[in-house]
Design a protein around this motif. Structure first.
Motif, PDB file in Angstrom:
ATOM      1  N   ASP A  97       9.232   6.187   7.672  1.00 30.97           N
ATOM      2  CA  ASP A  97       9.225   4.744   7.868  1.00 30.97           C
ATOM      3  C   ASP A  97       8.767   4.283   8.995  1.00 30.97           C
ATOM      4  O   ASP A  97       7.717   3.284   9.067  1.00 30.97           O
ATOM      5  CB  ASP A  97      10.627   4.203   7.464  1.00 30.97           C
ATOM      6  CG  ASP A  97      11.087   4.164   6.213  1.00 30.97           C
ATOM      7  OD1 ASP A  97      10.158   4.253   5.321  1.00 30.97           O
ATOM      8  OD2 ASP A  97      12.173   4.237   5.868  1.00 30.97           O
ATOM      9  N   SER A  98       9.108   4.793  10.225  1.00 26.16           N
ATOM     10  CA  SER A  98       8.620   4.129  11.475  1.00 26.16           C
ATOM     11  C   SER A  98       7.136   4.347  11.717  1.00 26.16           C
ATOM     12  O   SER A  98       6.541   3.623  12.319  1.00 26.16           O
ATOM     13  CB  SER A  98       9.559   4.747  12.678  1.00 26.16           C
ATOM     14  OG  SER A  98       9.295   6.184  12.918  1.00 26.16           O
ATOM     15  N   MET A 103       1.761   2.173  11.642  1.00 23.46           N
ATOM     16  CA  MET A 103       0.500   2.099  11.203  1.00 23.46           C
ATOM     17  C   MET A 103      -0.120   0.977  10.119  1.00 23.46           C
ATOM     18  O   MET A 103      -1.132   0.704   9.973  1.00 23.46           O
ATOM     19  CB  MET A 103      -0.052   3.216  10.307  1.00 23.46           C
ATOM     20  CG  MET A 103       0.169   4.677  11.134  1.00 23.46           C
ATOM     21  SD  MET A 103       0.323   5.978  10.071  1.00 23.46           S
ATOM     22  CE  MET A 103      -1.455   6.145   9.307  1.00 23.46           C
ATOM     23  N   GLY A 104       0.991   0.266   9.967  1.00 21.96           N
ATOM     24  CA  GLY A 104       0.793  -1.219   9.230  1.00 21.96           C
ATOM     25  C   GLY A 104       0.417  -0.717   7.787  1.00 21.96           C
ATOM     26  O   GLY A 104      -0.390  -1.654   7.127  1.00 21.96           O
ATOM     27  N   ASN A 105       0.904   0.330   7.384  1.00 23.00           N
ATOM     28  CA  ASN A 105       0.553   0.908   6.037  1.00 23.00           C
ATOM     29  C   ASN A 105       1.752   1.628   5.243  1.00 23.00           C
ATOM     30  O   ASN A 105       1.862   2.568   4.711  1.00 23.00           O
ATOM     31  CB  ASN A 105      -0.160   1.915   6.248  1.00 23.00           C
ATOM     32  CG  ASN A 105      -1.216   2.329   4.819  1.00 23.00           C
ATOM     33  OD1 ASN A 105      -1.348   1.738   3.995  1.00 23.00           O
ATOM     34  ND2 ASN A 105      -1.738   3.623   4.946  1.00 23.00           N
ATOM     35  N   PRO A 106       2.770   0.443   4.845  1.00 23.62           N
ATOM     36  CA  PRO A 106       4.142   1.005   4.555  1.00 23.62           C
ATOM     37  C   PRO A 106       4.223   1.546   3.045  1.00 23.62           C
ATOM     38  O   PRO A 106       3.045   1.306   2.513  1.00 23.62           O
ATOM     39  CB  PRO A 106       4.811  -0.332   4.704  1.00 23.62           C
ATOM     40  CG  PRO A 106       3.784  -1.484   4.400  1.00 23.62           C
ATOM     41  CD  PRO A 106       2.773  -0.961   5.063  1.00 23.62           C
ATOM     42  N   LEU A 107       5.210   2.081   2.753  1.00 22.71           N
ATOM     43  CA  LEU A 107       5.448   2.626   1.356  1.00 22.71           C
ATOM     44  C   LEU A 107       5.539   1.528   0.410  1.00 22.71           C
ATOM     45  O   LEU A 107       6.192   0.409   0.711  1.00 22.71           O
ATOM     46  CB  LEU A 107       6.826   3.418   1.405  1.00 22.71           C
ATOM     47  CG  LEU A 107       6.675   4.993   2.007  1.00 22.71           C
ATOM     48  CD1 LEU A 107       8.113   5.451   1.486  1.00 22.71           C
ATOM     49  CD2 LEU A 107       5.546   5.595   1.115  1.00 22.71           C
ATOM     50  N   LEU A 176      18.286  11.384  -0.363  1.00 19.56           N
ATOM     51  CA  LEU A 176      17.035  10.467  -0.224  1.00 19.56           C
ATOM     52  C   LEU A 176      17.104   9.435  -1.443  1.00 19.56           C
ATOM     53  O   LEU A 176      16.553   8.318  -1.110  1.00 19.56           O
ATOM     54  CB  LEU A 176      15.860  11.032   0.092  1.00 19.56           C
ATOM     55  CG  LEU A 176      15.573  12.019   1.309  1.00 19.56           C
ATOM     56  CD1 LEU A 176      14.280  12.470   1.230  1.00 19.56           C
ATOM     57  CD2 LEU A 176      15.835  11.177   2.481  1.00 19.56           C
ATOM     58  N   VAL A 177      17.540   9.851  -2.362  1.00 17.59           N
ATOM     59  CA  VAL A 177      17.593   9.060  -3.509  1.00 17.59           C
ATOM     60  C   VAL A 177      18.315   7.816  -3.221  1.00 17.59           C
ATOM     61  O   VAL A 177      17.897   6.554  -3.645  1.00 17.59           O
ATOM     62  CB  VAL A 177      18.057   9.710  -4.752  1.00 17.59           C
ATOM     63  CG1 VAL A 177      18.303   8.632  -6.054  1.00 17.59           C
ATOM     64  CG2 VAL A 177      17.180  10.946  -5.289  1.00 17.59           C
ATOM     65  N   ARG A 181      17.071   4.225  -2.741  1.00 18.16           N
ATOM     66  CA  ARG A 181      17.614   2.972  -3.736  1.00 18.16           C
ATOM     67  C   ARG A 181      18.320   1.866  -2.815  1.00 18.16           C
ATOM     68  O   ARG A 181      18.049   0.559  -3.043  1.00 18.16           O
ATOM     69  CB  ARG A 181      18.747   3.645  -4.384  1.00 18.16           C
ATOM     70  CG  ARG A 181      19.279   2.766  -5.452  1.00 18.16           C
ATOM     71  CD  ARG A 181      20.428   3.119  -6.339  1.00 18.16           C
ATOM     72  NE  ARG A 181      20.757   4.486  -6.460  1.00 18.16           N
ATOM     73  CZ  ARG A 181      20.416   5.081  -7.815  1.00 18.16           C
ATOM     74  NH1 ARG A 181      19.778   4.370  -8.750  1.00 18.16           N
ATOM     75  NH2 ARG A 181      20.378   6.500  -7.952  1.00 18.16           N
ATOM     76  N   GLY A 182      18.734   2.426  -1.667  1.00 16.53           N
ATOM     77  CA  GLY A 182      19.362   1.164  -0.722  1.00 16.53           C
ATOM     78  C   GLY A 182      18.347   0.377   0.016  1.00 16.53           C
ATOM     79  O   GLY A 182      18.769  -0.953   0.235  1.00 16.53           O
ATOM     80  N   GLN A 183      17.064   0.615  -0.129  1.00 19.28           N
ATOM     81  CA  GLN A 183      15.987  -0.059   0.193  1.00 19.28           C
ATOM     82  C   GLN A 183      15.317  -0.936  -0.684  1.00 19.28           C
ATOM     83  O   GLN A 183      14.335  -1.733  -0.372  1.00 19.28           O
ATOM     84  CB  GLN A 183      14.852   0.824   1.121  1.00 19.28           C
ATOM     85  CG  GLN A 183      15.469   1.495   2.388  1.00 19.28           C
ATOM     86  CD  GLN A 183      14.190   2.223   2.776  1.00 19.28           C
ATOM     87  OE1 GLN A 183      13.063   2.351   2.243  1.00 19.28           O
ATOM     88  NE2 GLN A 183      14.291   2.795   4.041  1.00 19.28           N
TER      89      GLN A 183
END
Ligand code: AMP
Length: 208
Positions: A97-98, A103-107, A176-177, A181-183
């Protein structure tokens, strides 16, 4: 589109990724494939990673993170990528994530390929891979149906290692699921069915 694929070993992440790449041209970043190539080439990284891989353990985070960072910076990854086999634990997910933020290219999405544990064990035991092109098939494929290459069983698909890989998944990766999910970024698809059926579900879930 930038996608993380989640799912137990043998859930079909590699096949889902291959189908998405074939239709949409995303860059496929498989840490397992990158590490196997490093082992084959005998590089420093390969030498360090091999014993962990043979035992079904996770390779130390920093080695894999460096590998992924380099791959994410390549030109083809700027047009969209599929991460397959990374992140495998919370440290890797937070680092990803960081890095992507910087990179300004998020998921855009984390996609869980959901498959029952019993099906996973049957699939991993029968899985064979092509030495030449990496195609994933089954014990029924005497030669690679794509390129005619030799099919082999990965050392870590042997019964003694499968159980450990599933334990490692449950302990390290399945949390990680909830992380995604939290995000609010988690999508789940049923991974049992033909390649086409699963691919159609994936496209629907990702609105592709
Ligand atoms: P895979 O092909 O994704 O099942 O990965 C094969 C093996 O490579 C795993 O059992 C690990 O030993 C190693 N590996 C792949 N991805 C990672 C990762 N993100 N972190 C640590 N080890 C990894």
């Amino acid at each position: 589109m930038n996608i993380v694929l989640l799912g137990a070993p043998g859930a079909g992440k590699g096949t889902v990724a291959q189908e998405l790449v074939a239709e949409f041209g995303f860059a496929h970043i498989s840490t397992g494939d990158l590490l196997r190539a490093a082992v084959k080439s005998g590089s420093d990284l390969g030498v360090k990673a091999k014993s962990y891989m043979d035992a079904g353990e996770l390779v130390p985070d920093q080695l894999v993170i460096d590998l992924v960072k380099e791959r994410l910076a390549a030109d083809d990854a700027q047009k969209g990528f599929i991460l397959d086999g990374f992140p495998r634990n919370t440290v890797q997910a937070v680092t990803l994530d960081s890095e992507l933020g910087a990179m300004g290219n998020p998921l855009d999405a984390a996609l869980l390929i959901d498959v029952d544990a019993k099906v996973i064990i049957d699939r991993l035991s029968a899985r064979r891979a092509c030495r030449a092109c990496g195609y994933t098939g089954t014990a029924a494929d005497e030669v690679c149906p794509k390129c005619g290459g030799e099919m082999y069983q990965r050392d870590d698909d042997k019964p003694e290692t499968i159980a450990n890989r599933l334990d490692v998944y449950e302990k390290n990766t399945s949390p990680l699921v909830e992380y995604y999910r939290g995000q609010g970024r988690l999508d789940v698809v049923d991974g049992v069915g033909t390649i086409e059926e699963v691919h159609d579900r994936v496209k629907e879930a990702l609105h592709l």
